[in-house]
Design a protein around this motif. Sequence first.
Motif, PDB file in Angstrom:
ATOM      1  N   GLN A   1       0.930  -1.250   0.083  1.00 50.33           N
ATOM      2  CA  GLN A   1      -0.039   0.028  -0.020  1.00 50.33           C
ATOM      3  C   GLN A   1       0.900   1.263  -0.047  1.00 50.33           C
ATOM      4  N   ARG A   2       1.072   1.790  -1.061  1.00 48.40           N
ATOM      5  CA  ARG A   2       1.695   3.260  -1.301  1.00 48.40           C
ATOM      6  C   ARG A   2       1.212   4.273  -2.094  1.00 48.40           C
ATOM      7  N   VAL A   3       1.566   5.416  -1.575  1.00 44.00           N
ATOM      8  CA  VAL A   3       0.796   6.411  -2.235  1.00 44.00           C
ATOM      9  C   VAL A   3       1.287   6.575  -3.630  1.00 44.00           C
ATOM     10  N   SER A   4       2.348   6.344  -3.985  1.00 45.24           N
ATOM     11  CA  SER A   4       2.860   6.539  -5.354  1.00 45.24           C
ATOM     12  C   SER A   4       1.924   5.806  -6.453  1.00 45.24           C
ATOM     13  N   TYR A   5       1.241   4.664  -5.953  1.00 46.51           N
ATOM     14  CA  TYR A   5       0.409   3.908  -6.702  1.00 46.51           C
ATOM     15  C   TYR A   5      -0.601   4.543  -7.200  1.00 46.51           C
ATOM     16  N   ALA A   6      -1.377   5.537  -6.056  1.00 44.79           N
ATOM     17  CA  ALA A   6      -2.491   6.132  -6.595  1.00 44.79           C
ATOM     18  C   ALA A   6      -1.989   7.618  -7.245  1.00 44.79           C
ATOM     19  N   GLU A   7      -0.970   8.316  -6.920  1.00 46.33           N
ATOM     20  CA  GLU A   7      -0.510   9.331  -7.689  1.00 46.33           C
ATOM     21  C   GLU A   7      -0.130   9.077  -9.047  1.00 46.33           C
ATOM     22  N   THR A   8       0.507   7.970  -9.502  1.00 43.02           N
ATOM     23  CA  THR A   8       0.636   7.573 -10.738  1.00 43.02           C
ATOM     24  C   THR A   8      -0.600   7.479 -11.506  1.00 43.02           C
ATOM     25  N   GLY A   9      -1.660   7.085 -11.006  1.00 40.99           N
ATOM     26  CA  GLY A   9      -2.829   6.883 -11.835  1.00 40.99           C
ATOM     27  C   GLY A   9      -3.404   8.067 -12.292  1.00 40.99           C
ATOM     28  N   ALA A  10      -3.134   9.222 -11.540  1.00 38.98           N
ATOM     29  CA  ALA A  10      -3.409  10.510 -11.923  1.00 38.98           C
ATOM     30  C   ALA A  10      -2.343  11.286 -12.992  1.00 38.98           C
ATOM     31  N   THR A  11      -1.167  10.979 -12.941  1.00 36.16           N
ATOM     32  CA  THR A  11      -0.057  11.292 -13.772  1.00 36.16           C
ATOM     33  C   THR A  11       0.173  10.833 -14.958  1.00 36.16           C
ATOM     34  N   GLY A  12      -0.287   9.675 -15.078  1.00 37.66           N
ATOM     35  CA  GLY A  12      -0.197   8.730 -16.510  1.00 37.66           C
ATOM     36  C   GLY A  12       1.200   8.171 -16.384  1.00 37.66           C
ATOM     37  N   GLN A  13       1.604   8.077 -15.183  1.00 42.85           N
ATOM     38  CA  GLN A  13       3.122   7.296 -14.957  1.00 42.85           C
ATOM     39  C   GLN A  13       2.865   5.586 -14.709  1.00 42.85           C
ATOM     40  N   GLY A  14       4.079   5.090 -14.718  1.00 44.70           N
ATOM     41  CA  GLY A  14       4.155   3.732 -13.848  1.00 44.70           C
ATOM     42  C   GLY A  14       5.192   4.102 -12.749  1.00 44.70           C
ATOM     43  N   VAL A  15       5.158   3.278 -11.621  1.00 40.95           N
ATOM     44  CA  VAL A  15       5.946   3.657 -10.428  1.00 40.95           C
ATOM     45  C   VAL A  15       7.404   3.395 -10.785  1.00 40.95           C
ATOM     46  N   THR A  16       7.580   2.752 -11.878  1.00 44.43           N
ATOM     47  CA  THR A  16       9.114   2.347 -12.446  1.00 44.43           C
ATOM     48  C   THR A  16       9.531   3.725 -12.970  1.00 44.43           C
ATOM     49  N   GLU A  17       8.712   4.700 -13.284  1.00 43.66           N
ATOM     50  CA  GLU A  17       9.197   5.809 -13.812  1.00 43.66           C
ATOM     51  C   GLU A  17       9.308   6.895 -12.747  1.00 43.66           C
ATOM     52  N   THR A  18       8.989   6.650 -11.451  1.00 42.25           N
ATOM     53  CA  THR A  18       9.060   7.722 -10.635  1.00 42.25           C
ATOM     54  C   THR A  18      10.413   7.638  -9.588  1.00 42.25           C
ATOM     55  N   THR A  19      10.455   8.330  -8.614  1.00 42.77           N
ATOM     56  CA  THR A  19      11.462   8.249  -7.709  1.00 42.77           C
ATOM     57  C   THR A  19      11.374   7.246  -6.519  1.00 42.77           C
ATOM     58  N   ASP A  20      10.232   6.927  -6.432  1.00 40.66           N
ATOM     59  CA  ASP A  20       9.587   5.652  -5.430  1.00 40.66           C
ATOM     60  C   ASP A  20      10.352   4.553  -5.912  1.00 40.66           C
ATOM     61  N   ASP A  21      11.644   4.203  -5.321  1.00 38.66           N
ATOM     62  CA  ASP A  21      12.370   2.995  -5.638  1.00 38.66           C
ATOM     63  C   ASP A  21      11.985   1.845  -4.877  1.00 38.66           C
ATOM     64  N   LYS A  22      11.172   1.922  -3.839  1.00 39.50           N
ATOM     65  CA  LYS A  22      10.662   0.603  -3.329  1.00 39.50           C
ATOM     66  C   LYS A  22       9.239   0.319  -4.177  1.00 39.50           C
ATOM     67  N   ALA A  23       8.546   1.145  -4.687  1.00 42.48           N
ATOM     68  CA  ALA A  23       7.430   0.649  -5.358  1.00 42.48           C
ATOM     69  C   ALA A  23       7.993   0.127  -6.751  1.00 42.48           C
ATOM     70  N   GLY A  24       9.070   0.862  -7.262  1.00 40.12           N
ATOM     71  CA  GLY A  24       9.547   0.322  -8.658  1.00 40.12           C
ATOM     72  C   GLY A  24      10.146  -1.013  -8.599  1.00 40.12           C
ATOM     73  N   ALA A  25      10.794  -1.032  -7.499  1.00 42.34           N
ATOM     74  CA  ALA A  25      11.475  -2.609  -7.333  1.00 42.34           C
ATOM     75  C   ALA A  25      10.567  -3.633  -7.158  1.00 42.34           C
ATOM     76  N   GLU A  26       9.065  -3.377  -6.533  1.00 42.72           N
ATOM     77  CA  GLU A  26       8.079  -4.387  -6.507  1.00 42.72           C
ATOM     78  C   GLU A  26       7.855  -4.741  -7.759  1.00 42.72           C
ATOM     79  N   ILE A  27       7.237  -3.660  -8.635  1.00 43.24           N
ATOM     80  CA  ILE A  27       6.704  -3.777  -9.896  1.00 43.24           C
ATOM     81  C   ILE A  27       7.776  -4.376 -10.676  1.00 43.24           C
ATOM     82  N   ALA A  28       8.975  -4.284 -10.741  1.00 40.03           N
ATOM     83  CA  ALA A  28      10.014  -4.829 -11.562  1.00 40.03           C
ATOM     84  C   ALA A  28      10.233  -6.241 -11.248  1.00 40.03           C
ATOM     85  N   ALA A  29      10.064  -6.700 -10.091  1.00 40.85           N
ATOM     86  CA  ALA A  29      10.005  -7.979  -9.525  1.00 40.85           C
ATOM     87  C   ALA A  29       9.013  -8.831  -9.867  1.00 40.85           C
ATOM     88  N   VAL A  30       7.809  -8.209  -9.861  1.00 36.57           N
ATOM     89  CA  VAL A  30       6.476  -8.804 -10.574  1.00 36.57           C
ATOM     90  C   VAL A  30       6.610  -9.109 -12.080  1.00 36.57           C
TER      91      VAL A  30
END
Length: 204
Positions: free
Chosen positions: A165-194
């Motif tokens: 449960q991370r704020v960046s998942y909600a925020e990127t829903g509004a900005t048109g990004q994926g979390v792997t394109e943001t500075t949230d390294d933990k979220a990015g690492a989760e999605i990269a691993a999935v």
Amino acid sequence: MKTIVIAAQKGGAGKTTLARNLAVAASQDGRDVLCLDLDPQGSLRAWWEGRDADAPSMLDRDPAPDVLRATLNAAQAQFDLCIIDTPPAAPEWLAEALGAADLVLIPVRPSPDDLRAVGATLAAVNAARVPFAFALSQTPRAKITDEAARVLAQHGRVAPVNIAQRVSYAETGATGQGVTETTDDKAGAEIAAVWDYVKGILDG
């Protein structure tokens, strides 16, 4: 072209979040990705329309369920991967979408209500006789997350990385990004691993 269907008949499970973030991660990994939004709410398309990057791709219009197979056949020459978002319901055509999948991903929140509700999705996937995996989403750092993983593992494979449960998942829903394109390294690492896990199943 491989096809992933994101399905969960329980609302709020995180289908669209998983779809858009996997699509971005796969695109970053060199895949030509097509996204299809079969959810009448249109959240995946709304996210994509707010996106600056060219990849992943969407069609000018999402197909009606009765022409899904024809759409997938036509996309074979241009795309490596298609990710399909579905509604939180069980319309009659869902079986057709599930049957077109090389892999069905079932996001599940670690709550008693969500675990009870997963049975309907599981029955539909088993009826379609297609490979599937669970992905725990919106997970807290709590005992219930581990317990949910154990329960789900009795019914099928579970992605080894939780989507927290991370704020960046909600925020990127509004900005048109994926979390792997943001500075949230933990979220990015989760999605990269999935994505690595999913890629291993698809390419296996």
